[in-house]
Design a protein around this motif. Structure first.
Motif, PDB file in Angstrom:
ATOM      1  N   UNK A 185      -0.672  12.706   0.032  1.00  0.00           N
ATOM      2  CA  UNK A 185      -2.093  12.828  -0.333  1.00  0.00           C
ATOM      3  C   UNK A 185      -2.886  11.653   0.261  1.00  0.00           C
ATOM      4  N   UNK A 186      -2.375  10.428   0.104  1.00  0.00           N
ATOM      5  CA  UNK A 186      -3.076   9.257   0.647  1.00  0.00           C
ATOM      6  C   UNK A 186      -3.195   9.332   2.168  1.00  0.00           C
ATOM      7  N   UNK A 187      -2.173   9.835   2.828  1.00  0.00           N
ATOM      8  CA  UNK A 187      -2.225   9.965   4.289  1.00  0.00           C
ATOM      9  C   UNK A 187      -3.295  10.959   4.725  1.00  0.00           C
ATOM     10  N   UNK A 188      -3.642  11.922   3.869  1.00  0.00           N
ATOM     11  CA  UNK A 188      -4.664  12.928   4.192  1.00  0.00           C
ATOM     12  C   UNK A 188      -6.088  12.417   3.955  1.00  0.00           C
ATOM     13  N   UNK A 189      -6.215  11.325   3.216  1.00  0.00           N
ATOM     14  CA  UNK A 189      -7.553  10.781   3.001  1.00  0.00           C
ATOM     15  C   UNK A 189      -8.147  10.372   4.343  1.00  0.00           C
ATOM     16  N   UNK A 190      -9.456  10.398   4.466  1.00  0.00           N
ATOM     17  CA  UNK A 190     -10.077   9.994   5.741  1.00  0.00           C
ATOM     18  C   UNK A 190     -10.108   8.469   5.897  1.00  0.00           C
ATOM     19  N   UNK A 191      -8.916   7.892   5.871  1.00  0.00           N
ATOM     20  CA  UNK A 191      -8.766   6.444   5.995  1.00  0.00           C
ATOM     21  C   UNK A 191      -7.782   6.197   7.120  1.00  0.00           C
ATOM     22  N   UNK A 192      -8.146   5.386   8.074  1.00  0.00           N
ATOM     23  CA  UNK A 192      -7.194   4.942   9.083  1.00  0.00           C
ATOM     24  C   UNK A 192      -6.458   3.753   8.492  1.00  0.00           C
ATOM     25  N   UNK A 193      -5.400   4.010   7.737  1.00  0.00           N
ATOM     26  CA  UNK A 193      -4.707   2.952   7.004  1.00  0.00           C
ATOM     27  C   UNK A 193      -4.283   1.830   7.935  1.00  0.00           C
ATOM     28  N   UNK A 194      -4.567   0.620   7.505  1.00  0.00           N
ATOM     29  CA  UNK A 194      -4.248  -0.581   8.271  1.00  0.00           C
ATOM     30  C   UNK A 194      -3.663  -1.586   7.286  1.00  0.00           C
ATOM     31  N   UNK A 195      -2.441  -2.009   7.546  1.00  0.00           N
ATOM     32  CA  UNK A 195      -1.757  -2.891   6.593  1.00  0.00           C
ATOM     33  C   UNK A 195      -2.559  -4.149   6.300  1.00  0.00           C
ATOM     34  N   UNK A 196      -3.104  -4.770   7.327  1.00  0.00           N
ATOM     35  CA  UNK A 196      -3.838  -6.024   7.145  1.00  0.00           C
ATOM     36  C   UNK A 196      -5.068  -5.832   6.261  1.00  0.00           C
ATOM     37  N   UNK A 197      -5.740  -4.696   6.407  1.00  0.00           N
ATOM     38  CA  UNK A 197      -6.975  -4.456   5.661  1.00  0.00           C
ATOM     39  C   UNK A 197      -6.752  -3.743   4.325  1.00  0.00           C
ATOM     40  N   UNK A 198      -5.641  -3.013   4.204  1.00  0.00           N
ATOM     41  CA  UNK A 198      -5.513  -2.106   3.068  1.00  0.00           C
ATOM     42  C   UNK A 198      -4.401  -2.420   2.077  1.00  0.00           C
ATOM     43  N   UNK A 199      -3.413  -3.188   2.453  1.00  0.00           N
ATOM     44  CA  UNK A 199      -2.297  -3.425   1.527  1.00  0.00           C
ATOM     45  C   UNK A 199      -2.791  -4.059   0.223  1.00  0.00           C
ATOM     46  N   UNK A 200      -3.571  -5.110   0.313  1.00  0.00           N
ATOM     47  CA  UNK A 200      -4.023  -5.815  -0.887  1.00  0.00           C
ATOM     48  C   UNK A 200      -4.958  -4.955  -1.736  1.00  0.00           C
ATOM     49  N   UNK A 201      -5.842  -4.220  -1.097  1.00  0.00           N
ATOM     50  CA  UNK A 201      -6.768  -3.403  -1.890  1.00  0.00           C
ATOM     51  C   UNK A 201      -6.057  -2.243  -2.561  1.00  0.00           C
ATOM     52  N   UNK A 202      -4.996  -1.724  -1.946  1.00  0.00           N
ATOM     53  CA  UNK A 202      -4.195  -0.676  -2.571  1.00  0.00           C
ATOM     54  C   UNK A 202      -3.437  -1.238  -3.779  1.00  0.00           C
ATOM     55  N   UNK A 203      -2.909  -2.439  -3.626  1.00  0.00           N
ATOM     56  CA  UNK A 203      -2.223  -3.106  -4.740  1.00  0.00           C
ATOM     57  C   UNK A 203      -3.197  -3.322  -5.898  1.00  0.00           C
ATOM     58  N   UNK A 204      -4.410  -3.773  -5.583  1.00  0.00           N
ATOM     59  CA  UNK A 204      -5.418  -3.997  -6.621  1.00  0.00           C
ATOM     60  C   UNK A 204      -5.812  -2.696  -7.309  1.00  0.00           C
ATOM     61  N   UNK A 205      -5.915  -1.609  -6.546  1.00  0.00           N
ATOM     62  CA  UNK A 205      -6.285  -0.322  -7.137  1.00  0.00           C
ATOM     63  C   UNK A 205      -5.193   0.173  -8.088  1.00  0.00           C
ATOM     64  N   UNK A 206      -3.926   0.037  -7.688  1.00  0.00           N
ATOM     65  CA  UNK A 206      -2.832   0.444  -8.580  1.00  0.00           C
ATOM     66  C   UNK A 206      -2.822  -0.423  -9.840  1.00  0.00           C
ATOM     67  N   UNK A 207      -3.077  -1.710  -9.699  1.00  0.00           N
ATOM     68  CA  UNK A 207      -3.112  -2.596 -10.860  1.00  0.00           C
ATOM     69  C   UNK A 207      -4.248  -2.202 -11.809  1.00  0.00           C
ATOM     70  N   UNK A 208      -5.408  -1.898 -11.255  1.00  0.00           N
ATOM     71  CA  UNK A 208      -6.534  -1.453 -12.081  1.00  0.00           C
ATOM     72  C   UNK A 208      -6.208  -0.132 -12.765  1.00  0.00           C
ATOM     73  N   UNK A 209      -5.560   0.752 -12.029  1.00  0.00           N
ATOM     74  CA  UNK A 209      -5.173   2.046 -12.594  1.00  0.00           C
ATOM     75  C   UNK A 209      -4.195   1.861 -13.755  1.00  0.00           C
ATOM     76  N   UNK A 210      -3.225   0.982 -13.564  1.00  0.00           N
ATOM     77  CA  UNK A 210      -2.258   0.708 -14.623  1.00  0.00           C
ATOM     78  C   UNK A 210      -2.949   0.105 -15.845  1.00  0.00           C
ATOM     79  N   UNK A 211      -3.947  -0.701 -15.611  1.00  0.00           N
ATOM     80  CA  UNK A 211      -4.642  -1.359 -16.711  1.00  0.00           C
ATOM     81  C   UNK A 211      -5.543  -0.459 -17.528  1.00  0.00           C
ATOM     82  N   UNK A 212      -5.956   0.660 -16.965  1.00  0.00           N
ATOM     83  CA  UNK A 212      -6.899   1.501 -17.704  1.00  0.00           C
ATOM     84  C   UNK A 212      -6.372   2.894 -18.045  1.00  0.00           C
ATOM     85  N   UNK A 213      -5.196   3.242 -17.571  1.00  0.00           N
ATOM     86  CA  UNK A 213      -4.683   4.601 -17.795  1.00  0.00           C
ATOM     87  C   UNK A 213      -3.922   4.707 -19.113  1.00  0.00           C
ATOM     88  N   UNK A 214      -4.204   5.790 -19.821  1.00  0.00           N
ATOM     89  CA  UNK A 214      -3.438   6.122 -21.020  1.00  0.00           C
ATOM     90  C   UNK A 214      -2.544   7.327 -20.753  1.00  0.00           C
TER      91      UNK A 214
END
Length: 123
Positions: free
Chosen positions: A44-73
């Motif tokens: 699913x993530x590969x289908x998003x209109x994002x040209x994934x780039x490790x340097x630009x996206x690894x940290x923001x993906x980690x932050x998004x998962x952390x935020x998701x974990x913090x708010x999901x029930x």
């Protein structure tokens, strides 16, 4: 040939989902389907209109998962992750210091002093 770009993304999705699995959220995948769940999230993530780039996206993906974990029930969907994905932060290009010879700088300072003396004589 292996796609190294895909390797980091698979790893990041896997780590993010591992954190969610540990939380034992309602509606989460069973231990038998965790691997398939990670595979679907990755696709699913590969289908998003994002040209994934490790340097630009690894940290923001980690932050998004952390935020998701913090708010999901309940077990979240990839679209919930996307909503929490921070904007990219592009590194600022650094210019090298100009090559300016000291002799030229000294000559320019003298020229400026002479111009200032001339300018202030008029007042």
């Amino acid at each position: 040939m292996r796609d190294n770009n895909a390797d980091w993304l698979k790893l990041a999705v896997g780590r993010g989902l591992q954190a969610l699995v540990v939380l034992h959220l309602d509606g989460g995948p069973s231990s038998e389907t965790v691997t398939q769940t990670a595979g679907i999230w990755y696709r699913v993530l590969k289908k998003w209109p994002v040209g994934w780039n490790e340097e630009l996206d690894r940290q923001r993906l980690t932050e998004a998962f952390l935020a998701l974990a913090g708010q999901s029930q309940r077990w979240p969907s990839p679209s919930q992750l996307r909503a929490l994905l921070p904007s990219r932060v592009y590194p600022q290009a650094q210019l090298s210091a100009p090559d300016y010879p000291e002799a030229k700088a000294r000559a320019n300072r003298e020229k400026i002093k002479a111009l200032m003396k001339t300018a202030f004589k008029q007042f």
